[in-house]
Design an enzyme around this catalytic site. Structure first.
Site, short mmCIF file in Angstrom:
data_model
loop_
_atom_site.label_atom_id
_atom_site.label_comp_id
_atom_site.label_asym_id
_atom_site.label_seq_id
_atom_site.Cartn_x
_atom_site.Cartn_y
_atom_site.Cartn_z
CG ASN A 13 -1.72 1.35 1.44
OD1 ASN A 13 -1.64 2.03 0.34
ND2 ASN A 13 -2.25 1.39 2.43
CD1 TRP A 14 3.37 0.99 -3.07
CD2 TRP A 14 3.08 2.42 -4.92
NE1 TRP A 14 3.72 0.35 -4.06
CE2 TRP A 14 3.81 1.09 -5.16
CE3 TRP A 14 2.95 3.28 -5.77
CZ2 TRP A 14 4.33 0.73 -6.26
CZ3 TRP A 14 3.49 2.93 -7.21
CH2 TRP A 14 4.00 1.59 -7.48
CE LYS A 15 -0.02 3.25 4.92
NZ LYS A 15 0.07 3.33 6.21
CG HIS A 103 -5.57 1.68 5.53
ND1 HIS A 103 -5.23 2.55 6.10
CD2 HIS A 103 -4.83 0.86 5.30
CE1 HIS A 103 -4.19 2.36 6.61
NE2 HIS A 103 -3.58 1.40 6.08
CD GLU A 105 -2.97 5.62 6.74
OE1 GLU A 105 -3.02 5.71 5.56
OE2 GLU A 105 -1.95 4.77 7.66
CD GLU A 175 -3.16 -2.81 7.81
OE1 GLU A 175 -1.94 -2.94 7.30
OE2 GLU A 175 -3.80 -1.82 7.42
N GLY A 181 2.83 2.32 10.73
CA GLY A 181 3.84 3.25 10.56
C GLY A 181 4.46 3.94 11.77
CB SER A 217 5.99 -1.47 12.05
OG SER A 217 5.37 -0.32 12.26
N GLY A 238 3.15 -1.13 4.34
CA GLY A 238 3.20 0.32 4.01
C GLY A 238 4.44 0.73 3.62
N GLY A 239 5.07 1.49 4.54
CA GLY A 239 6.37 2.02 4.27
C GLY A 239 7.15 1.16 3.36
P1 PGA Z 1 3.12 0.49 7.64
O1 PGA Z 1 1.39 0.62 7.08
O2 PGA Z 1 3.83 -0.85 6.84
O3 PGA Z 1 3.76 1.72 7.00
O4 PGA Z 1 3.14 0.39 9.05
C1 PGA Z 1 0.69 -0.50 6.94
C2 PGA Z 1 -0.44 -0.22 6.32
O5 PGA Z 1 -1.07 0.92 6.73
O6 PGA Z 1 -1.21 -0.92 5.50
#
Ligand code: PGA
Length: 262
Positions: A13-15, A103, A105, A175, A181, A217, A238-239
Site C-alpha cells: 500500500n503506497w498510500k 483502511h 486511515e 492491522e 507506521g 510496520s 506500507g512504508g
Molecule cells: P506500515 O503501514 O507498514 O507503514 O506500518 C501498513 C498499512 O497501513 O497498511
C-alpha cells in the site's frame, strides 16, 4: 505458513506516495527482479494512488510483470454526483483487480463509518473484484482489553452485506492502529492470537476460505519471523513497499516459508 493450502499474498500500500513517474520507475524495477528471479508461491500486489493506476496497469500488462494491481479505496456507488470519488467500473476498466476497503486511515481521518465499509465491500465483491478488508483496534482498546470484541464487531458488520459464498472471497487484513507506521510491529504472540481470533470469527460468519494478512510496520527484517506464524497468510505493507528491494524481500520471506525453507 508452511504446508498451507493457501498461497501467501503480499500487498504494498503506497498510500499518498510516489507520483506517476516515480511509480513507473518502481514497477519497472520490480519487473526486472521478478523476471530474473520470480516468486514461486506468493502473490504480489501493488496498491498505488489513483493517479498512478493507469501508468502502473499499462506497464504491468505490456511488460508482463507478475504483479496484481489494487486501489486504496473506492466509492460505494456506481456513478453519479460523488465529487472526488472513483467507481469500481472505472477501476476494472483500467485492469485493477484488487481494492482495499476500510483502511484505518480512511476510517479515522476520512470518517469512513462501519456502514460505508459494509456498503463498499458489497460493491467491490459484487463487481467481481478482490477485496481486502482492513480491521484493527487502536491503542486505547488494546490497553482496555476490548480489542477482540472490537475486531469481531468490525468483521461482523463489514461482512453483513454479503452471502456466505461471497464472504469467503474476502481477504482480511488485521492491522492494529498502534503498529501502523510506528516502526513497532505487533509481537509474534499478539499476531498469532489475533490471527486465530480472526480465523475463528470468520468461520462463525461463514467465511471459511478467506486469506488473513497482518499489517503494521512489517519490514524485511521482521517479515521472516512473522511469516512463520501459522495463522497469517501474508502481509499488507506500507512504508517498506516503497522500495523494490524491501518489498521483494518481504515477498521472498513468504515464499521461502511457504516452500518450507524456513
Ligand atoms: P506500515 O503501514 O507498514 O507503514 O506500518 C501498513 C498499512 O497501513 O497498511
Amino acid at each position: 505458513m508452511t504446508n498451507r493450502a493457501t498461497r501467501p499474498l503480499v500487498m504494498g500500500n503506497w498510500k499518498m506516495n510516489l507520483d506517476f513517474v516515480e511509480a513507473l520507475h518502481l514497477v519497472q524495477e520490480l519487473g526486472v527482479v521478478m523476471h530474473h528471479s520470480p516468486l514461486e508461491h506468493t502473490d504480489l500486489v501493488v496498491v498505488p494512488p489513483f493517479v498512478d493506476l493507469r501508468t502502473v496497469c499499462s506497464v504491468v500488462e505490456s511488460e508482463q510483470i507478475p504483479l496484481g494491481v489494487g486501489a486504496q479505496h473506492v466509492s460505494q456507488f456506481e456513478s453519479g454526483a460523488h465529487t472526488g470519488e472513483v467507481s469500481v467500473s472505472m477501476l476494472r476498466r483500467l485492469g485493477v483487480s484488487w481494492v482495499i476497503v476500510g483502511h484505518s486511515e480512511r476510517r479515522t481521518h476520512y470518517a469512513m463509518s462501519d456502514e460505508v465499509v459494509t456498503a463498499t465491500l458489497a460493491t467491490v465483491v459484487g463487481a467481481g473484484m478482490n477485496a481486502v478488508l482492513c480491521v484493527g483496534e487502536d491503542e486505547e482498546r488494546r490497553q482496555g482489553g476490548e480489542y477482540r470484541s472490537f475486531v469481531g464487531a468490525q468483521l461482523a458488520s463489514a461482512l453483513s452485506g454479503l452471502s456466505d459464498v461471497a464472504r469467503s472471497t474476502v481477504t482480511v487484513a488485521y492491522e492494529p492502529l498502534w503498529a501502523i507506521g510506528t516502526g513497532v510491529s505487533a509481537s509474534v504472540e499478539q499476531i498469532e492470537e489475533m490471527g486465530s481470533f480472526v480465523r475463528s470469527t470468520l468461520d462463525d460468519l461463514g467465511a471459511t476460505g478467506s486469506r488473513i494478512l497482518y499489517g503494521g510496520s512489517v519490514t524485511e527484517e521482521n517479515a521472516g519471523v512473522i511469516a512463520t506464524i501459522g495463522t497469517v497468510d501474508g502481509f499488507l505493507v506500507g512504508g517498506a513497499s516503497l522500495r523494490a528491494s524491501s518489498f521483494l524481500a518481504i515477498g521472498r520471506a513468504c515464499d521461502d516459508c511457504y516452500a518450507g525453507k524456513r
